[in-house]
Scaffold this motif. Structure first.
Motif, PDB file in Angstrom:
ATOM      1  N   GLY A   1     -10.949 -23.571  61.588  1.00  0.00           N
ATOM      2  CA  GLY A   1      -9.869 -23.537  60.611  1.00  0.00           C
ATOM      3  C   GLY A   1      -9.934 -22.309  59.718  1.00  0.00           C
ATOM      4  O   GLY A   1      -8.922 -21.686  59.411  1.00  0.00           O
ATOM      5  N   LEU A   2     -11.155 -21.960  59.299  1.00  0.00           N
ATOM      6  CA  LEU A   2     -11.311 -20.782  58.443  1.00  0.00           C
ATOM      7  C   LEU A   2     -10.952 -19.494  59.172  1.00  0.00           C
ATOM      8  O   LEU A   2     -10.412 -18.566  58.574  1.00  0.00           O
ATOM      9  CB  LEU A   2     -12.746 -20.697  57.919  1.00  0.00           C
ATOM     10  N   THR A   3     -11.279 -19.426  60.444  1.00  0.00           N
ATOM     11  CA  THR A   3     -10.998 -18.210  61.206  1.00  0.00           C
ATOM     12  C   THR A   3      -9.623 -18.243  61.866  1.00  0.00           C
ATOM     13  O   THR A   3      -9.273 -17.311  62.586  1.00  0.00           O
ATOM     14  CB  THR A   3     -12.080 -17.990  62.277  1.00  0.00           C
ATOM     15  N   LYS A   4      -8.887 -19.339  61.648  1.00  0.00           N
ATOM     16  CA  LYS A   4      -7.542 -19.526  62.222  1.00  0.00           C
ATOM     17  C   LYS A   4      -7.557 -19.446  63.749  1.00  0.00           C
ATOM     18  O   LYS A   4      -6.679 -18.860  64.371  1.00  0.00           O
ATOM     19  CB  LYS A   4      -6.562 -18.514  61.626  1.00  0.00           C
ATOM     20  N   THR A   5      -8.592 -20.027  64.343  1.00  0.00           N
ATOM     21  CA  THR A   5      -8.714 -20.078  65.804  1.00  0.00           C
ATOM     22  C   THR A   5      -8.925 -21.519  66.250  1.00  0.00           C
ATOM     23  O   THR A   5      -9.757 -21.784  67.114  1.00  0.00           O
ATOM     24  CB  THR A   5      -9.880 -19.201  66.286  1.00  0.00           C
TER      25      THR A   5
ATOM     26  N   LEU B   1     -23.424 -32.612  64.585  1.00  0.00           N
ATOM     27  CA  LEU B   1     -22.493 -31.496  64.404  1.00  0.00           C
ATOM     28  C   LEU B   1     -21.065 -31.990  64.224  1.00  0.00           C
ATOM     29  O   LEU B   1     -20.319 -31.468  63.389  1.00  0.00           O
ATOM     30  CB  LEU B   1     -22.559 -30.543  65.595  1.00  0.00           C
ATOM     31  N   SER B   2     -20.678 -33.001  64.990  1.00  0.00           N
ATOM     32  CA  SER B   2     -19.315 -33.503  64.848  1.00  0.00           C
ATOM     33  C   SER B   2     -19.149 -34.282  63.549  1.00  0.00           C
ATOM     34  O   SER B   2     -18.072 -34.258  62.952  1.00  0.00           O
ATOM     35  CB  SER B   2     -18.937 -34.364  66.042  1.00  0.00           C
ATOM     36  N   MET B   3     -20.205 -34.950  63.087  1.00  0.00           N
ATOM     37  CA  MET B   3     -20.127 -35.722  61.859  1.00  0.00           C
ATOM     38  C   MET B   3     -19.915 -34.813  60.650  1.00  0.00           C
ATOM     39  O   MET B   3     -19.101 -35.115  59.773  1.00  0.00           O
ATOM     40  CB  MET B   3     -21.390 -36.551  61.660  1.00  0.00           C
ATOM     41  N   ILE B   4     -20.635 -33.694  60.601  1.00  0.00           N
ATOM     42  CA  ILE B   4     -20.481 -32.823  59.436  1.00  0.00           C
ATOM     43  C   ILE B   4     -19.307 -31.870  59.604  1.00  0.00           C
ATOM     44  O   ILE B   4     -18.925 -31.203  58.652  1.00  0.00           O
ATOM     45  CB  ILE B   4     -21.776 -32.048  59.135  1.00  0.00           C
ATOM     46  N   GLY B   5     -18.735 -31.814  60.795  1.00  0.00           N
ATOM     47  CA  GLY B   5     -17.502 -31.074  60.991  1.00  0.00           C
ATOM     48  C   GLY B   5     -17.627 -29.566  60.898  1.00  0.00           C
ATOM     49  O   GLY B   5     -16.738 -28.902  60.364  1.00  0.00           O
ATOM     50  N   VAL B   6     -18.708 -29.012  61.393  1.00  0.00           N
ATOM     51  CA  VAL B   6     -18.912 -27.564  61.320  1.00  0.00           C
ATOM     52  C   VAL B   6     -17.881 -26.825  62.166  1.00  0.00           C
ATOM     53  O   VAL B   6     -17.263 -25.860  61.702  1.00  0.00           O
ATOM     54  CB  VAL B   6     -20.339 -27.195  61.790  1.00  0.00           C
ATOM     55  N   ILE B   7     -17.672 -27.268  63.374  1.00  0.00           N
ATOM     56  CA  ILE B   7     -16.817 -26.534  64.309  1.00  0.00           C
ATOM     57  C   ILE B   7     -15.357 -26.532  63.856  1.00  0.00           C
ATOM     58  O   ILE B   7     -14.749 -25.457  63.789  1.00  0.00           O
ATOM     59  CB  ILE B   7     -16.990 -27.092  65.730  1.00  0.00           C
ATOM     60  N   PRO B   8     -14.767 -27.676  63.499  1.00  0.00           N
ATOM     61  CA  PRO B   8     -13.373 -27.613  63.030  1.00  0.00           C
ATOM     62  C   PRO B   8     -13.204 -26.780  61.757  1.00  0.00           C
ATOM     63  O   PRO B   8     -12.211 -26.080  61.595  1.00  0.00           O
ATOM     64  CB  PRO B   8     -13.004 -29.071  62.773  1.00  0.00           C
TER      65      PRO B   8
END
Length: 139
Positions: A38-42, A27-34
């Motif tokens: 970023g898209l939701t500005k949160t 999950l951290s490698m593909i960067g889903v959470i950031p």
């Protein structure tokens, strides 16, 4: 018998820790959470998102292993399904973006031919693993 049980417990804990660490590393490698933050500005809640994903994995594993029955009714099941679908959709989108990096990866490893075979091998491995899990283990 006690030694065998202890060895099996250590093996099970080690295997579980390895799977959990690989999933979180993935999950951290593909960067889903950031990306989602970023898209939701949160972005200031990114740590909370990561903690919720880890907690969800832990609770999901406990429910699966111990077969807990949680009688909350259909509305909670619908909400669970919606959020599960959102999670799977985000992972699929991130995987699609990761496939775009396959040509770069192949150039760095100097793999000229055989990329389709690598993709087929990954897909067949996934199919075979699912077949073993869902059909052979239940009999």
């Amino acid at each position: 018998m006690l030694i065998r049980s202890v060895i099996l417990m250590v093996y099970g804990l080690a295997a579980g820790a390895l799977i959990a660490a690989s999933f979180l590393a993935f999950l951290s490698m593909i960067g889903v959470i950031p990306r989602l933050a970023g898209l939701t500005k949160t972005i200031k809640y990114a740590r909370t998102y990561e903690n919720c994903i880890a907690l969800g994995g832990i609770l999901g594993t406990a429910v699966y292993i111990y077969r807990w029955h949680i009688p909350l009714g259909w509305p909670i099941l619908i909400i669970y399904g919606v959020f599960g679908g959102i999670c799977v959709g985000c992972l699929v989108g991130a995987l699609a973006e990761m496939l775009k990096s396959l040509p770069i990866f192949s150039r760095r490893l100097i793999i000229r031919d055989g990329i389709p075979y690598i993709v087929y091998a990954i897909a067949l491995g996934k199919i075979f693993g699912c077949y073993i899990q869902f059909y052979l283990e239940r009999k």
